[in-house]
Design an enzyme around this catalytic site. Sequence first.
Site, PDB file in Angstrom:
ATOM      1  N   ARG A  46       0.855  -1.197   0.000  1.00  0.00           N
ATOM      2  CA  ARG A  46       0.000   0.000   0.000  1.00  0.00           C
ATOM      3  C   ARG A  46       0.887   1.243   0.000  1.00  0.00           C
ATOM      4  O   ARG A  46       0.577   2.255  -0.618  1.00  0.00           O
ATOM      5  CB  ARG A  46      -0.945   0.004   1.222  1.00  0.00           C
ATOM      6  CG  ARG A  46      -1.682   1.322   1.349  1.00  0.00           C
ATOM      7  CD  ARG A  46      -2.893   1.343   2.283  1.00  0.00           C
ATOM      8  NE  ARG A  46      -2.855   0.430   3.381  1.00  0.00           N
ATOM      9  CZ  ARG A  46      -2.097   0.581   4.487  1.00  0.00           C
ATOM     10  NH1 ARG A  46      -1.286   1.621   4.615  1.00  0.00           N
ATOM     11  NH2 ARG A  46      -2.136  -0.316   5.448  1.00  0.00           N
ATOM     12  N   TYR A  98     -16.885  16.896 -14.508  1.00  0.00           N
ATOM     13  CA  TYR A  98     -17.208  15.475 -14.566  1.00  0.00           C
ATOM     14  C   TYR A  98     -18.254  15.168 -13.480  1.00  0.00           C
ATOM     15  O   TYR A  98     -18.105  15.592 -12.327  1.00  0.00           O
ATOM     16  CB  TYR A  98     -15.928  14.673 -14.330  1.00  0.00           C
ATOM     17  CG  TYR A  98     -16.150  13.188 -14.267  1.00  0.00           C
ATOM     18  CD1 TYR A  98     -16.499  12.477 -15.411  1.00  0.00           C
ATOM     19  CD2 TYR A  98     -16.034  12.494 -13.075  1.00  0.00           C
ATOM     20  CE1 TYR A  98     -16.722  11.112 -15.352  1.00  0.00           C
ATOM     21  CE2 TYR A  98     -16.245  11.126 -13.013  1.00  0.00           C
ATOM     22  CZ  TYR A  98     -16.591  10.441 -14.155  1.00  0.00           C
ATOM     23  OH  TYR A  98     -16.802   9.098 -14.099  1.00  0.00           O
ATOM     24  N   ASP A 170      -7.892  19.240 -13.452  1.00  0.00           N
ATOM     25  CA  ASP A 170      -8.179  17.902 -13.980  1.00  0.00           C
ATOM     26  C   ASP A 170      -7.782  17.925 -15.459  1.00  0.00           C
ATOM     27  O   ASP A 170      -8.444  18.563 -16.282  1.00  0.00           O
ATOM     28  CB  ASP A 170      -9.679  17.620 -13.795  1.00  0.00           C
ATOM     29  CG  ASP A 170     -10.082  16.229 -14.293  1.00  0.00           C
ATOM     30  OD1 ASP A 170      -9.365  15.660 -15.147  1.00  0.00           O
ATOM     31  OD2 ASP A 170     -11.130  15.735 -13.838  1.00  0.00           O
ATOM     32  N   LYS A 195      -8.569   6.945 -18.724  1.00  0.00           N
ATOM     33  CA  LYS A 195      -8.939   7.444 -20.040  1.00  0.00           C
ATOM     34  C   LYS A 195      -7.730   7.408 -20.981  1.00  0.00           C
ATOM     35  O   LYS A 195      -7.245   6.355 -21.304  1.00  0.00           O
ATOM     36  CB  LYS A 195      -9.544   8.849 -19.912  1.00  0.00           C
ATOM     37  CG  LYS A 195     -10.561   8.975 -18.759  1.00  0.00           C
ATOM     38  CD  LYS A 195     -11.809   8.148 -18.952  1.00  0.00           C
ATOM     39  CE  LYS A 195     -12.697   8.044 -17.717  1.00  0.00           C
ATOM     40  NZ  LYS A 195     -13.014   9.275 -17.018  1.00  0.00           N
TER      41      LYS A 195
HETATM   42  C1  PLP Z   1     -13.542   9.676 -15.755  1.00  0.00           C
HETATM   43  C2  PLP Z   1     -13.209  11.021 -15.244  1.00  0.00           C
HETATM   44  C3  PLP Z   1     -12.958  11.235 -13.882  1.00  0.00           C
HETATM   45  C4  PLP Z   1     -13.076  10.119 -12.855  1.00  0.00           C
HETATM   46  O1  PLP Z   1     -12.094   9.156 -13.032  1.00  0.00           O
HETATM   47  P1  PLP Z   1     -12.298   7.602 -12.653  1.00  0.00           P
HETATM   48  O2  PLP Z   1     -11.019   6.998 -13.092  1.00  0.00           O
HETATM   49  O3  PLP Z   1     -13.506   7.124 -13.403  1.00  0.00           O
HETATM   50  O4  PLP Z   1     -12.520   7.567 -11.181  1.00  0.00           O
HETATM   51  C5  PLP Z   1     -12.612  12.500 -13.470  1.00  0.00           C
HETATM   52  N1  PLP Z   1     -12.521  13.527 -14.354  1.00  0.00           N
HETATM   53  C6  PLP Z   1     -12.756  13.358 -15.663  1.00  0.00           C
HETATM   54  C7  PLP Z   1     -12.630  14.527 -16.588  1.00  0.00           C
HETATM   55  C8  PLP Z   1     -13.110  12.112 -16.153  1.00  0.00           C
HETATM   56  O5  PLP Z   1     -13.364  11.960 -17.458  1.00  0.00           O
END
Ligand code: PLP
Length: 379
Positions: A46, A98, A170, A195
Amino acid sequence: MKFGTKAIHAGVEPDPSTGAIMTPIYQTSTYVQASPGDHKGYEYSRTQNPTRDALQKNIAALENARHGLCFASGLASIDAIIKLFKPGDEIIAANDLYGGTYRLFTKIFSKYGLKFHFINMENVQDIEKYINGNTKLLWIETPTNPMMNIIDIRGASDIAKKHGLLLGVDNTFATPYLQTPLDLGADIVMHSVTKYLAGHSDVVMGALALNDDQLAADLAFIQNSSGATPGPQDSFLTLRGIKTLHLRMQRHTENGQAIAGYLQDHPKVDKLYWPGLSSHPNHAIAKEQMKDFGGMISFTLKGNDKEEAFRVMESFRYFSLAESLGGVESLVNHPATMTHASIPYEERQKIGLLDSLIRLSVGIEDVEDLIEDLKQAIN
Ligand SMILES: *Cc1c(COP(=O)(O)O)cnc(C)c1O
């Protein structure tokens, strides 16, 4: 080192025991110590794991950061940031986020006495009205999901610095190939690695990248204490995925441009959202802070009929109807019922997230096939 070289080499050394060129999947929870406290820098997975370490260094290098931290999901990485704060602290976030981030802020952290303001940040000067002595963090996404708004990162950073706030970005949609927010003054960059970074729709993971040593130590403490860390298998898959990030992003962007061009002239398309269009309201900022415009495109249909939007989405052959984005394969999503259903209807209307809005994650297939597919599905 240039970007493509970093994607392949940063953080990755041949395995010291065998020379294996690929970082091994250290599938272990614990590490043997010679005598109590005498270990090789690894005690418990961890806290540290060599496969994850390599990935954290790699992502840090891509974002021009000193530190990288990986988490079990993108949301777990945002969760760690918000745990820096205490009851009474305030966070100003963009109003086109998001859906899961909005849910985390409003349904989980609001309960613990943190206050969130969701505001339109297309004009960053508007942020200042909401800043008071309790404000600690500005939280932005750019391009935003799904409306593809662009927020001026340097402008937001100037405001954050003036008031002693942290700026978190983000960077999931842009990836460090298109945009490096730390270079524009941000304090923390966050990714849903799920992504584009992992890029093959086979991993759920999150990451943070940052420069400040104390802030990195605080976040590493939360990473270990809350324990939402990714496993070594997923770290390996992500390292492998990132090796082609620059090539994939080039193709995502080329295909995005061709498809935006096709949709722009389509008689059934009403609004088209892609920051590369000169008609996009924030095109000038996008051009300044991004290297190119990426493969995420949203559009509405004339008449704004939800049933018709559903018919279009059910008719695709190559665009698969699914949540998520950023993989090699093209995906289509209906934000109002899928990714953004947790945002109330009235809030959605305010930001233009209409019931006929369709979001495309343009993949890296041959674009002629993708355009054929759009043609038959919309007609
Ligand atoms: C998918 C996404 C998230 C969340 O990420 P996870 O890996 O699904 O927890 C946050 N911000 C954006 C812009 C996203 O597309």
